[in-house]
Design an enzyme around this catalytic site. Structure first.
Site, PDB file in Angstrom:
ATOM      1  N   LYS A  17       0.851  -1.181   0.000  1.00 13.30           N
ATOM      2  CA  LYS A  17       0.000   0.000   0.000  1.00 13.30           C
ATOM      3  C   LYS A  17       0.887   1.231   0.000  1.00 13.30           C
ATOM      4  CE  LYS A  17      -3.445   2.511   2.738  1.00 13.30           C
ATOM      5  NZ  LYS A  17      -4.234   2.544   3.986  1.00 13.30           N
ATOM      6  N   SER A  43       6.540   6.140  -0.994  1.00  9.77           N
ATOM      7  CA  SER A  43       7.851   5.540  -1.277  1.00  9.77           C
ATOM      8  C   SER A  43       8.541   5.020  -0.031  1.00  9.77           C
ATOM      9  CB  SER A  43       8.772   6.550  -2.000  1.00  9.77           C
ATOM     10  OG  SER A  43       8.185   7.006  -3.198  1.00  9.77           O
ATOM     11  N   ARG A  44       7.775   4.726   1.007  1.00 10.88           N
ATOM     12  CA  ARG A  44       8.288   4.196   2.276  1.00 10.88           C
ATOM     13  C   ARG A  44       9.205   5.183   2.991  1.00 10.88           C
ATOM     14  NH1 ARG A  44       4.555   1.495   1.258  1.00 10.88           N
ATOM     15  NH2 ARG A  44       4.366  -0.769   1.370  1.00 10.88           N
ATOM     16  N   LEU A  45       9.167   6.453   2.597  1.00 10.30           N
ATOM     17  CA  LEU A  45       9.939   7.492   3.287  1.00 10.30           C
ATOM     18  C   LEU A  45       9.038   8.129   4.343  1.00 10.30           C
ATOM     19  CD1 LEU A  45      11.813   9.039   0.228  1.00 10.30           C
ATOM     20  CD2 LEU A  45      12.607   7.300   1.834  1.00 10.30           C
TER      21      LEU A  45
END
Length: 211
Positions: free
Chosen positions: A8, A188-190
């Site tokens: 997600k 972006s998982r940041l």
């Protein structure tokens, strides 16, 4: 479907130093109330982690019943597994996960029992069946079958009628935070991740952690 392919992208909000509170309790209050207003399912549910004498951590979901500058409060059976573990090691961790808001709050600190007066006040505010249930369930103990609970509930219901007292083995705990973490999912998982650490002078140090 391969479970490793479940993903997600988190894009609903951000958490910046300039927009967050300097006091973690105020930040928690804001996020909890936003979860309530957003009708997140069971926004008061939190995972409680404790560690036993065997040094193995265990978790379970409990419900927050109060919070202020003194800490986070929940109620349970003192003879339960978590109660026995807290008696031997009074440090614990809590976690809230508000999936719909893409947010997590982690809290760590020392745990102590609330006063008898606080436990009495909350106990007598509970529905009658919940008060009877506190007597009926030998929490965390092995029982032969569900009939044991039903029989106990009938026995204590007949004994106490409409006025069950608070069991001596039941009451509240308060976690006094020394560390808070606020996590906001980002693209972006940041992700945004802010940690608040209690300092010797009683002030909170706010730091950004890499996700």
């Amino acid at each position: 479907m391969n479970i490793a392919d479940l993903r997600k992208s988190y894009e609903k909000a951000e958490l910046s130093e300039s927009a967050s509170h300097a006091d973690p309790l105020q930040q928690f209050d804001q996020w909890l109330n936003e979860a309530i207003r957003g009708e997140v399912p069971e926004p008061n549910a939190m995972t409680l982690a404790t560690v036993g004498a065997n040094l193995r951590p265990t978790t379970r979901v409990v419900l927050i019943k109060g919070y202020d500058e003194r800490g986070i409060v929940w109620y349970t059976n003192y003879n339960s597994q978590k109660g026995r573990q807290l008696a031997g090691n009074p440090y614990a961790a809590l976690q809230f996960h508000w999936v719909e808001l893409e947010r997590v709050v982690r809290i760590e600190g020392l745990v102590e029992k609330v006063s008898d007066e606080e436990s009495d006040e909350y106990f007598h505010s509970r529905p009658l069946d919940s008060r009877i249930g506190a007597w009926a369930s030998p929490q965390s103990e092995v029982i032969e079958n569900r009939a044991v609970l039903v029989t106990n509930a009938a026995k204590y219901g007949a004994q106490f009628m409409l006025r069950p007292p608070r069991p001596p083995h039941w009451g509240g705990y308060r976690l006094k935070p020394d560390t808070w973490q606020f996590w906001q999912g980002r693209k972006s998982r940041l992700h945004d991740r802010l940690r608040y650490s209690l300092q010797a002078d009683g002030q909170w140090l706010r730091e950004r952690l890499a996700p």
